[in-house]
Scaffold this motif. Structure first.
Motif, PDB file in Angstrom:
ATOM      1  N   ILE A  67       9.494 -88.916  68.070  1.00 19.88           N
ATOM      2  CA  ILE A  67       9.512 -88.310  69.070  1.00 19.88           C
ATOM      3  C   ILE A  67       9.995 -87.022  68.702  1.00 19.88           C
ATOM      4  N   LEU A  68       9.389 -85.826  68.840  1.00 23.24           N
ATOM      5  CA  LEU A  68      10.096 -84.420  68.435  1.00 23.24           C
ATOM      6  C   LEU A  68      11.613 -84.699  69.996  1.00 23.24           C
ATOM      7  N   VAL A  69      12.363 -83.909  70.219  1.00 22.22           N
ATOM      8  CA  VAL A  69      12.811 -83.587  71.107  1.00 22.22           C
ATOM      9  C   VAL A  69      13.689 -82.575  70.748  1.00 22.22           C
ATOM     10  N   ALA A  70      14.310 -81.502  71.659  1.00 24.07           N
ATOM     11  CA  ALA A  70      14.910 -80.280  71.572  1.00 24.07           C
ATOM     12  C   ALA A  70      16.431 -80.380  72.449  1.00 24.07           C
ATOM     13  N   ASP A  71      16.856 -79.433  70.960  1.00 24.54           N
ATOM     14  CA  ASP A  71      17.985 -80.025  71.754  1.00 24.54           C
ATOM     15  C   ASP A  71      18.794 -79.279  72.878  1.00 24.54           C
ATOM     16  N   HIS A  72      19.303 -80.292  73.912  1.00 22.67           N
ATOM     17  CA  HIS A  72      19.502 -78.978  74.939  1.00 22.67           C
ATOM     18  C   HIS A  72      19.794 -77.894  74.764  1.00 22.67           C
ATOM     19  N   GLY A 100      13.045 -99.948  71.681  1.00 25.39           N
ATOM     20  CA  GLY A 100      11.547 -99.376  70.757  1.00 25.39           C
ATOM     21  C   GLY A 100      11.162 -98.103  70.056  1.00 25.39           C
ATOM     22  N   MET A 101      11.850 -97.087  71.168  1.00 28.35           N
ATOM     23  CA  MET A 101      11.614 -96.012  70.613  1.00 28.35           C
ATOM     24  C   MET A 101      12.912 -95.416  69.739  1.00 28.35           C
ATOM     25  N   ASN A 102      11.696 -94.316  68.414  1.00 29.86           N
ATOM     26  CA  ASN A 102      12.475 -93.536  67.752  1.00 29.86           C
ATOM     27  C   ASN A 102      12.648 -91.783  68.742  1.00 29.86           C
ATOM     28  N   ALA A 103      13.913 -91.533  68.118  1.00 26.28           N
ATOM     29  CA  ALA A 103      13.520 -90.123  68.572  1.00 26.28           C
ATOM     30  C   ALA A 103      14.088 -88.770  67.739  1.00 26.28           C
TER      31      ALA A 103
END
Length: 112
Positions: A67-72, A100-103
């Motif tokens: 899952i792609l997430v933003a840098d704060h 079990g989730m990868n980010a």
């Protein structure tokens, strides 16, 4: 054998601390999870789904989906990555895993 395992674990930790780099495809997770949709035939749909706010992920070269997430502190690379849904890219960032989730926190992205 213990020395080898310890050295492998240390090198993995150093790699994660320094950040990771993956070459793969940005997928819209709604279509990817529901239908396995990705690749050139799905690129237009992936871009539209990302534009509508569907979550995006990276079908990575290591066989995992992140899952792609933003840098704060700076979300610009994540915003750029969302606009590249359906394309092959190289992403640099920090990996995290939980339950079990990868980010992947996106620090830099470019097309390949």
């Amino acid at each position: 054998m213990r020395t080898f395992v310890a050295a492998l674990a240390l090198s993995t930790l150093l790699c994660l601390a320094a950040g990771a780099s993956f070459a793969a495809e940005i997928v819209d997770l709604a279509c990817y999870i529901a239908h396995g949709a990705k690749g050139p035939d799905h690129a237009v749909c992936a871009a539209k789904c990302a534009e509508m706010g569907q979550p995006v992920g990276l079908a990575a070269s290591d066989g995992k989906v992140y899952i792609l997430v933003a840098d704060h502190a700076d979300s610009s690379a994540f915003t750029k990555a969302k606009s590249m849904a359906g394309k092959k890219v190289e992403i640099k960032g920090e990996v995290a895993a939980k339950d079990g989730m990868n980010a992947l926190t996106v620090h830099a992205v470019k097309t390949t």
